[in-house]
Design an enzyme around this catalytic site. Structure first.
Site, PDB file in Angstrom:
ATOM      1  N   SER A 107      24.637  -3.223  17.770  1.00  0.00           N
ATOM      2  CA  SER A 107      23.822  -4.529  18.096  1.00  0.00           C
ATOM      3  C   SER A 107      24.228  -5.133  19.391  1.00  0.00           C
ATOM      4  CB  SER A 107      24.297  -5.620  16.837  1.00  0.00           C
ATOM      5  OG  SER A 107      23.856  -6.881  17.241  1.00  0.00           O
ATOM      6  N   TYR A 145      17.988  -7.427  22.097  1.00  0.00           N
ATOM      7  CA  TYR A 145      17.156  -8.557  21.715  1.00  0.00           C
ATOM      8  C   TYR A 145      16.519  -8.923  22.930  1.00  0.00           C
ATOM      9  CZ  TYR A 145      18.659  -9.360  16.902  1.00  0.00           C
ATOM     10  OH  TYR A 145      18.796  -9.223  15.492  1.00  0.00           O
ATOM     11  N   THR A 155      14.302  -4.766  19.448  1.00  0.00           N
ATOM     12  CA  THR A 155      13.995  -5.609  18.396  1.00  0.00           C
ATOM     13  C   THR A 155      12.897  -6.697  18.604  1.00  0.00           C
ATOM     14  OG1 THR A 155      16.146  -5.117  17.351  1.00  0.00           O
ATOM     15  CG2 THR A 155      14.974  -6.906  16.153  1.00  0.00           C
ATOM     16  N   LYS A 203      11.870  -1.883  17.164  1.00  0.00           N
ATOM     17  CA  LYS A 203      12.234  -1.955  15.732  1.00  0.00           C
ATOM     18  C   LYS A 203      11.868  -3.196  15.176  1.00  0.00           C
ATOM     19  CE  LYS A 203      16.555  -2.916  13.376  1.00  0.00           C
ATOM     20  NZ  LYS A 203      16.802  -3.977  13.133  1.00  0.00           N
ATOM     21  N   HIS A 250      13.622  -6.150   9.005  1.00  0.00           N
ATOM     22  CA  HIS A 250      15.068  -6.734   9.413  1.00  0.00           C
ATOM     23  C   HIS A 250      15.824  -6.730   8.028  1.00  0.00           C
ATOM     24  CE1 HIS A 250      16.658  -8.481  13.379  1.00  0.00           C
ATOM     25  NE2 HIS A 250      17.467  -8.531  12.520  1.00  0.00           N
ATOM     26  N   ARG A 305      23.120  -3.293   5.030  1.00  0.00           N
ATOM     27  CA  ARG A 305      24.266  -3.900   4.563  1.00  0.00           C
ATOM     28  C   ARG A 305      25.139  -2.796   3.620  1.00  0.00           C
ATOM     29  NH1 ARG A 305      19.496  -6.864   3.831  1.00  0.00           N
ATOM     30  NH2 ARG A 305      19.559  -8.963   4.217  1.00  0.00           N
TER      31      ARG A 305
END
Ligand code: FMN
Length: 404
Positions: A152, A175, A201, A277, A301, A356
């Site tokens: 990330s 981002y 993203t 994405k 997401h 997750r």
């Protein structure tokens, strides 16, 4: 945390495209189908896990409420979160019997890279919120289990350190920002560190309403200033490794005016391949390929963008049809079992990312937890392949599933 700082943190979290902390409904709607059967115990070691939900239970028990809320949250009433899981019920397996499946290979390739399996670690920000070893534990687990890792943009750990721990290049998730000097700085840094792919993203450009996060933050009475400062975006950027040297402010992440020509700008600044994405429609899949994307990544997401109520797996067929083999198609959002992964591969995905579940493993047991989650998902996928009569990833096809 004193009230003004807390209020500011809440306000920032609710509006930020960088951090998604909000609460979802009072129940964890995402897992409601599985939750019915969740056993009333906590496993004491990764080896005891029967499926990834055993790690979820420990993570929920272990994490402070605000951090758990950040992990669990969807948007609004968690409609998309729920839809992501429900979508798997609409697709069923069509097994072929009497096939020699004594040798099953999960190996595949993606954008020219050889992968030991099509199971990839999705970019999850701020992993320091889940375990002190953060992205380093994830990288070491990815290395031990042989998985591609997407890092990330808002990771707790510098990309250089993650690369060293992974021992192979990770892909850099990015981002967008309208402060081009900051964008350039980050793209150059990622490429210099060894990244060969940037994952742009595009699904948070208009923000997201993370209600569940807010609900959990409210129940957390710890003093959060040591880690979060005042809660302002400027403090967040100051503390975030990738934004070191940037003078970006909150306004620089207001990306509502972003359009497809942003890909040209990225291409002008880096030779990394570009993955887009957050695609969920055939129209956007067509635009992404036309704009020169090297791969299309179907994702909502993890139910944290818009409350479309549309599961990622339901978006996949029209994207696959439109892309028509011109570039690889990746997918994430809601994948919890080998069977889920198999269904996406059968519907045409080239790789499946998980979010997750590996963070549940991380929160529960650090590196060992992430490793076990990955090991289990691979074993589950191999088992399904054996059950349906597919011996390789290439072998998996549309005939192996039906859609209700
Ligand atoms: C806690 C958390 C943080 C995330 N951070 C990022 C991020 O920094 N960048 C990004 O592109 N996606 C991020 N995502 C979305 C994931 O990449 C992925 O799309 C999603 O988790 C997949 O759904 P799943 O969690 O149901 O597997 C995050 C998701 C979670 C749960």
């Amino acid at each position: 945390m004193d009230n003004p700082a807390r209020r500011q943190l809440l306000k920032f979290l609710a509006a930020s495209p960088l951090l998604y902390c909000t609460a979802a409904g009072r129940l964890l709607a995402e897992e409601s189908l599985d939750a019915i059967e969740l056993p009333d115990y906590l496993i004491g070691s990764p080896a005891d896990a029967l499926d990834v939900f055993d790690f979820h239970a420990v993570a929920k028990h272990t994490l402070p409420p605000a951090h758990y809320g950040y992990l669990a949250t969807g948007t609004d009433g968690n409609e998309t979160l729920t839809a992501n899981r429900r979508a798997f019920e609409q697709v069923y397996l069509r097994p072929s019997r009497m096939v020699d499946t004594s040798r099953i290979s999960l190996e595949t390739t993606l954008l020219g890279e050889s992968l030991q399996s099509p199971i990839v670690l999705a970019p999850v920000g701020s992993q320091g919120a889940f375990h002190p070893d953060a992205e380093l534990a994830t990288a070491r687990a990815a290395r031990a289990q042989g998985h591609l890792q997407l890092l990330s943009n808002v990771a707790t750990t510098p990309i250089e350190d993650v690369m060293a721990a992974r021992g192979e290049p990770v892909w850099f998730q990015f981002y967008p920002t309208n402060q081009w000097s900051t964008a350039q700085m980050m793209l150059e840094r990622a490429e210099r560190a060894g990244a060969r792919v940037v994952v742009l993203t595009v699904d948070l450009n208009s923000g997201s309403n993370r209600v569940l996060l807010g609900q959990h933050v409210r129940t957390d009475d710890r003093d959060c200033t040591t880690c979060h400062g005042t809660g302002s975006v400027e403090d967040f950027l100051r503390m975030n490794p990738m934004y070191q040297g940037s003078r970006a402010t909150y306004a620089n992440f207001a990306m509502a005016d972003m359009t497809w020509d942003y890909l040209d700008r990225i291409r002008g600044a880096t030779s990394m391949k570009i993955v887009v994405k957050g695609i969920v429609t055939r129209e956007d899949a067509a635009s992404a390929v036309e704009a020169g994307a090297d791969a299309v990544y179907v994702s909502n997401h993890g139910g944290r963008a818009e409350a479309s109520g549309w599961g990622a797996l339901e978006s996949l067929p029209e994207v696959v049809e439109t892309v028509n083999g011109r570039v690889p198609v990746m997918i994430d959002s809601g994948f919890r079992r080998g069977t889920d992964i198999f269904k996406a591969l059968a519907l045409g995905a080239d790789a499946v990312c998980i979010g997750r579940p590996y963070i549940w493993g991380l929160a529960a047991f650090g590196q060992a937890g992430v490793e076990k989650v990955l090991e289990m998902l691979k074993a589950e996928l191999a088992m399904v392949m054996g059950q349906v009569g597919a011996v390789s990833i290439e072998d998996i096809s549309r005939r192996h599933v039906g859609v209700r």
